[in-house]
Design a protein around this motif. Structure first.
Motif, mmCIF file in Angstrom:
data_model
loop_
_atom_site.group_PDB
_atom_site.id
_atom_site.type_symbol
_atom_site.label_atom_id
_atom_site.label_comp_id
_atom_site.label_asym_id
_atom_site.label_seq_id
_atom_site.Cartn_x
_atom_site.Cartn_y
_atom_site.Cartn_z
ATOM 1 N N VAL A 192 0.818 -1.225 0.000
ATOM 2 C CA VAL A 192 0.000 0.000 0.000
ATOM 3 C C VAL A 192 0.847 1.269 0.000
ATOM 4 O O VAL A 192 0.437 2.273 -0.581
ATOM 5 N N VAL A 193 2.022 1.251 0.625
ATOM 6 C CA VAL A 193 2.799 2.505 0.633
ATOM 7 C C VAL A 193 3.282 2.865 -0.769
ATOM 8 O O VAL A 193 3.373 4.053 -1.115
ATOM 9 N N ASP A 194 3.569 1.859 -1.593
ATOM 10 C CA ASP A 194 3.907 2.164 -2.992
ATOM 11 C C ASP A 194 2.692 2.700 -3.745
ATOM 12 O O ASP A 194 2.825 3.584 -4.601
ATOM 13 N N GLU A 195 1.531 2.145 -3.459
ATOM 14 C CA GLU A 195 0.322 2.623 -4.137
ATOM 15 C C GLU A 195 -0.026 4.047 -3.689
ATOM 16 O O GLU A 195 -0.460 4.868 -4.507
ATOM 17 N N LEU A 196 0.182 4.340 -2.409
ATOM 18 C CA LEU A 196 -0.037 5.713 -1.938
ATOM 19 C C LEU A 196 0.942 6.671 -2.628
ATOM 20 O O LEU A 196 0.557 7.765 -3.062
ATOM 21 N N ALA A 197 2.195 6.254 -2.756
ATOM 22 C CA ALA A 197 3.202 7.105 -3.403
ATOM 23 C C ALA A 197 2.860 7.325 -4.871
ATOM 24 O O ALA A 197 3.029 8.432 -5.409
ATOM 25 N N ALA A 198 2.370 6.269 -5.527
ATOM 26 C CA ALA A 198 1.997 6.392 -6.943
ATOM 27 C C ALA A 198 0.819 7.348 -7.096
ATOM 28 O O ALA A 198 0.797 8.202 -7.996
ATOM 29 N N ALA A 199 -0.161 7.208 -6.215
ATOM 30 C CA ALA A 199 -1.324 8.093 -6.267
ATOM 31 C C ALA A 199 -0.897 9.548 -6.065
ATOM 32 O O ALA A 199 -1.313 10.448 -6.801
ATOM 33 N N ALA A 200 -0.043 9.772 -5.081
ATOM 34 C CA ALA A 200 0.417 11.135 -4.801
ATOM 35 C C ALA A 200 1.147 11.729 -5.997
ATOM 36 O O ALA A 200 1.011 12.927 -6.299
ATOM 37 N N ASN A 201 1.903 10.887 -6.707
ATOM 38 C CA ASN A 201 2.689 11.379 -7.833
ATOM 39 C C ASN A 201 1.816 11.890 -8.977
ATOM 40 O O ASN A 201 2.269 12.659 -9.817
ATOM 41 N N LEU A 202 0.554 11.436 -9.018
ATOM 42 C CA LEU A 202 -0.367 11.966 -10.025
ATOM 43 C C LEU A 202 -0.589 13.465 -9.818
ATOM 44 O O LEU A 202 -0.925 14.186 -10.760
#
Lengths: 269, 269
Positions: A192-202
């Protein structure tokens, strides 16, 4: 679930308190996840560096020569030395320096950034991004993910990834839970922390309107087992093994060719 | 930017129109990005399969034996045959079947799912996920990303990835743009469809309360060059090369050992 960027952050300088800078600009709720680009963490921690700080040894000179020859332009051995210093190991030396950082993240050039660094040539990754996240987490009393953007095997382009985290587990584990049909789910540890980081990068972007902090509001970790590993350990990481062997074979072949060249050279002089 | 799951979708069956099922349950805006789990796309496209549909050849028998020996439990060669049939190439056969699907995605077991499939043993990936996305996009008049969850080298855990997309480019290209200091940004092609899929996966989950459709509202692609490659091409993909060579060396070593065994066997009979 809602995501918004924190506006109005100043250019961060060594010694700044990133947690305080964020707290002054946003009213956080306890379940907000605060995604912080490593760039401002590194700047606050004084991880700016100049190429002249690195005195290239033979390996760095060799790598710069090889990559330079492939790229058709000279490469700076001081940069190669910076990557070596920031790494436990280089899995490959060319065409890219694929480095295992001291904290276990695998990234081209050990994640060293050559843009977005005022008054310095380079910006190194934080030495211990989870410790950085822990410090910001203590100030904000909300979960924190320290992020970077990074390429990856098999797929083009970069995406946001987590370097460190605090107040939220790295992953949630769905094993032992069942699908709609009552069948047990397979290997389903979700990072999930990678998915949160990916979402934030949008939202954050990479350019000069960079917004280095994004709040994820309303993320529900759910009733799952937490899991705190993110970086694969070397044992059993067979992609890492394959890359090591590939690099080793390449170097051995080249050493053989060099020996042959030397022998030829001896014949003609 | 806001993300929400579409509620009340029925169990999808072959022949269902996924676009219509979504349109009936949500009022979309033209700039909403609709992230659709491949599972309902595959089900609508009749990609359910039974193990008996696959007649294992010698390669599948061999792989099942090898993986079974490593795992300490028997593996079904029919499953190995399904993976072979769904792939252009297996980069590795063990410890995992790392497959290049016909549409270029690299995934363990060619992404074949053994859970969440009522009345069938297996669920195959859509044959052409971008074509699937295009069909849904035409119905919804909004950008569509067809998603899966997938593991990856170097990092533990799975995360959401894009398999296909329509109405939104795969990536945005920041090259040629400048950082705050006026320095040109480096290689910064950002795979936004993967980031959208990862963000959606924070909401969808994997279990029996699965929510296969997530709407991303308010994503701004921005004024960047679009880029439509997501899967690396084989040329120049050195991680793929290294894995191929590793697999080849392993097989050659084993063939040598088998020959030696045969020779020994010959001596003792």
């Amino acid at each position: 679930m809602e995501l918004f960027a924190v506006e109005g952050l100043p250019e961060v300088r060594p010694g700044d308190d990133v947690g305080e800078l964020i707290a002054e600009r946003v009213d956080l709720r306890p379940d907000d996840v605060v995604c912080v680009s490593h760039s401002i963490v590194s700047k606050a921690e004084g991880r700016q560096a100049d190429l002249d700080d690195f005195d290239p040894g033979p390996q760095a000179e060799h790598i710069a020569d090889r990559i330079g020859a492939l790229a058709g332009e000279a490469k700076d051995p001081r940069f190669a030395q910076a990557v070596i210093d920031e790494s436990d190991e280089l899995l490959t030396e060319e065409p890219l320096m694929l480095a295992v950082t001291h904290f276990g993240h695998i990234s081209v050039n050990a994640g060293i950034d050559r843009s977005n660094v005022p008054d310095a040539d380079l910006l190194l990754l934080p030495e211990d991004p989870s410790a950085s996240a822990e410090g910001i987490h203590e100030t904000l009393d909300a979960p924190v993910v320290v992020t970077d953007t990074s390429g990856r095997p098999f797929r083009q382009g970069q995406r946001g990834v987590a370097l460190g985290w605090a107040g939220v587990p790295a992953a949630r584990d769905w094993r032992g839970e069942s699908d709609r049909d009552g069948r047990e789910l397979g290997v389903t540890v979700e990072a999930v922390v990678d998915e949160l980081a990916a979402a934030a990068n949008l939202l954050t972007g990479e350019g000069d309107d960079g917004l280095p902090v994004v709040v994820v509001r309303g993320f529900d970790f759910g009733d799952h087992e937490p899991h705190d590993g993110l970086f694969r350990s070397p044992e059993g990481d067979y992609v890492r093994d394959a890359l090591r062997e590939w690099e080793y074979d390449k170097q051995r072949l080249r050493a053989g060719a060099d020996d042959a060249d030397d022998a030829d050279g001896g014949d003609t002089t």
